[in-house]
Design a protein around this motif. Structure first.
Motif, mmCIF file in Angstrom:
data_model
loop_
_atom_site.group_PDB
_atom_site.id
_atom_site.type_symbol
_atom_site.label_atom_id
_atom_site.label_comp_id
_atom_site.label_asym_id
_atom_site.label_seq_id
_atom_site.Cartn_x
_atom_site.Cartn_y
_atom_site.Cartn_z
ATOM 1 N N ILE A 176 4.540 7.114 2.155
ATOM 2 C CA ILE A 176 4.488 6.002 3.114
ATOM 3 C C ILE A 176 4.296 4.706 2.333
ATOM 4 C CG2 ILE A 176 3.276 4.999 5.100
ATOM 5 C CD1 ILE A 176 2.208 7.901 5.638
ATOM 6 N N VAL A 177 5.117 3.707 2.635
ATOM 7 C CA VAL A 177 4.984 2.396 2.004
ATOM 8 C C VAL A 177 4.695 1.377 3.105
ATOM 9 C CG1 VAL A 177 6.123 0.601 0.642
ATOM 10 C CG2 VAL A 177 6.547 3.012 0.127
ATOM 11 N N ILE A 178 3.625 0.608 2.888
ATOM 12 C CA ILE A 178 3.188 -0.416 3.832
ATOM 13 C C ILE A 178 3.292 -1.763 3.135
ATOM 14 C CG2 ILE A 178 1.236 -1.303 5.178
ATOM 15 C CD1 ILE A 178 0.125 1.615 5.107
ATOM 16 N N GLY A 179 3.890 -2.736 3.812
ATOM 17 C CA GLY A 179 3.920 -4.086 3.259
ATOM 18 C C GLY A 179 5.239 -4.783 3.494
ATOM 19 N N THR A 204 -4.555 -1.980 6.762
ATOM 20 C CA THR A 204 -3.627 -1.011 7.342
ATOM 21 C C THR A 204 -3.614 0.270 6.520
ATOM 22 O OG1 THR A 204 -2.268 -2.840 8.150
ATOM 23 C CG2 THR A 204 -1.258 -0.647 8.137
ATOM 24 N N GLY A 205 -3.521 0.135 5.208
ATOM 25 C CA GLY A 205 -3.526 1.305 4.331
ATOM 26 C C GLY A 205 -4.802 2.119 4.462
ATOM 27 N N GLN A 206 -5.932 1.428 4.504
ATOM 28 C CA GLN A 206 -7.217 2.126 4.627
ATOM 29 C C GLN A 206 -7.358 2.805 5.983
ATOM 30 O OE1 GLN A 206 -9.725 -1.172 3.561
ATOM 31 N NE2 GLN A 206 -9.898 -0.479 1.442
ATOM 32 N N GLU A 207 -6.920 2.139 7.051
ATOM 33 C CA GLU A 207 -7.006 2.754 8.370
ATOM 34 C C GLU A 207 -6.093 3.975 8.459
ATOM 35 O OE1 GLU A 207 -6.604 2.014 13.166
ATOM 36 O OE2 GLU A 207 -6.562 0.269 11.845
ATOM 37 N N LEU A 208 -4.895 3.860 7.938
ATOM 38 C CA LEU A 208 -3.979 5.003 7.965
ATOM 39 C C LEU A 208 -4.552 6.168 7.162
ATOM 40 C CD1 LEU A 208 -1.351 6.251 8.890
ATOM 41 C CD2 LEU A 208 -0.206 5.135 6.958
ATOM 42 N N GLN A 209 -5.140 5.886 6.009
ATOM 43 C CA GLN A 209 -5.755 6.946 5.209
ATOM 44 C C GLN A 209 -6.884 7.632 5.989
ATOM 45 O OE1 GLN A 209 -8.116 5.812 1.754
ATOM 46 N NE2 GLN A 209 -7.137 7.459 0.560
ATOM 47 N N ALA A 226 0.889 -1.162 0.000
ATOM 48 C CA ALA A 226 0.000 0.000 0.000
ATOM 49 C C ALA A 226 0.926 1.209 0.000
ATOM 50 C CB ALA A 226 -0.895 0.012 1.235
ATOM 51 N N ILE A 227 0.698 2.130 -0.929
ATOM 52 C CA ILE A 227 1.535 3.322 -1.041
ATOM 53 C C ILE A 227 0.642 4.532 -0.823
ATOM 54 C CG2 ILE A 227 3.025 4.677 -2.571
ATOM 55 C CD1 ILE A 227 2.817 1.276 -3.663
ATOM 56 N N LEU A 228 0.963 5.301 0.218
ATOM 57 C CA LEU A 228 0.216 6.528 0.504
ATOM 58 C C LEU A 228 1.124 7.713 0.245
ATOM 59 C CD1 LEU A 228 -0.843 4.399 2.960
ATOM 60 C CD2 LEU A 228 -2.300 6.362 3.325
ATOM 61 N N ARG A 238 -1.849 -2.014 16.112
ATOM 62 C CA ARG A 238 -3.014 -2.823 15.739
ATOM 63 C C ARG A 238 -2.775 -3.706 14.523
ATOM 64 N NH1 ARG A 238 -8.265 0.271 15.119
ATOM 65 N NH2 ARG A 238 -8.818 -1.857 14.610
ATOM 66 N N HIS A 239 -1.842 -3.300 13.671
ATOM 67 C CA HIS A 239 -1.606 -4.018 12.417
ATOM 68 C C HIS A 239 -0.130 -4.430 12.328
ATOM 69 C CE1 HIS A 239 -5.543 -2.944 10.732
ATOM 70 N NE2 HIS A 239 -5.356 -1.771 11.300
ATOM 71 N N PRO A 240 0.156 -5.715 12.425
ATOM 72 C CA PRO A 240 1.550 -6.185 12.389
ATOM 73 C C PRO A 240 2.100 -6.233 10.958
ATOM 74 C CG PRO A 240 0.077 -8.037 12.615
ATOM 75 C CD PRO A 240 -0.785 -6.811 12.618
ATOM 76 N N VAL A 241 2.430 -5.064 10.432
ATOM 77 C CA VAL A 241 2.974 -4.970 9.079
ATOM 78 C C VAL A 241 4.019 -3.855 9.060
ATOM 79 C CG1 VAL A 241 1.145 -3.398 8.303
ATOM 80 C CG2 VAL A 241 2.373 -4.769 6.625
ATOM 81 N N GLN A 242 5.006 -4.012 8.213
ATOM 82 C CA GLN A 242 6.056 -2.999 8.112
ATOM 83 C C GLN A 242 5.497 -1.730 7.466
ATOM 84 O OE1 GLN A 242 9.417 -4.255 5.787
ATOM 85 N NE2 GLN A 242 10.589 -2.444 6.289
#
Length: 165
Positions: A113-116, A128-133, A18-20, A62-66
């Motif tokens: 921001i890069v998630i994954g 995670t991407g949607q919650e951060l957004q 996920a790229i924000l 809450r979300h175990p992701v890098q």
């Protein structure tokens, strides 16, 4: 609005990302609502501390992701490249293939921001991407551009701003 061109390099495994990207964020001051949530959950603030870095700590609980973030103002020449491999953390590379370490130190108004990572499933990266957004919208009043990609055997190109049609 400044555009940052990004390439996702070919991958040896299907890594969900996920790229924000967002502009106009005031990341110089701490956000009292975020600080209160950190205290309630007994979480240690980010180092170095900034409002967005602290929000990443909250979401990461809450979300175990890098999750990694970069100040776009300090990113050198474009395009930058995201490398997602099975046995390594996701990295951001410059044109010379040098790794760009995560950096929110400058507290710029433009952030990527890069998630994954290879150990996380698609559903977790999406959530995670949607919650951060949503949290960026709630705490900062800004709409971050959110794009989902999966590493593949092809180079993928994306831009950090929407084109007006």
């Amino acid at each position: 609005m400044t555009l940052l061109k990004i390439e996702i390099l070919p991958s040896n495994t299907a890594v969900p990302l996920a790229i924000l990207s967002l502009t106009g964020i005031d990341n110089r001051e701490l956000n009292p609502a975020i600080e209160k949530q950190l205290a309630l959950r007994q979480l240690t603030p980010a180092t170095p501390q900034s409002a967005l870095a602290d929000l990443l700590v909250l979401i990461g609980d809450r979300h175990p992701v890098q999750m990694q973030a970069w100040d776009m103002a300090v990113i050198p020449a474009e395009p930058v490249q995201i490398q997602a491999l099975r046995d390594q953390p996701v990295t951001l590379l410059d044109q010379d293939q040098a790794i760009l370490p995560p950096n929110l130190d400058a507290k710029s108004s433009r952030v990527l921001i890069v998630i994954g990572d290879a150990q996380t499933d698609d559903a977790t990266v999406h959530a995670t991407g949607q919650e951060l957004q949503r949290k960026i919208k709630a705490f900062f009043g800004l709409q971050a551009r959110l794009q989902f990609r999966t590493g593949s055997t092809e180079v993928q190109r994306l831009n950090t701003v929407k084109t007006v049609s």
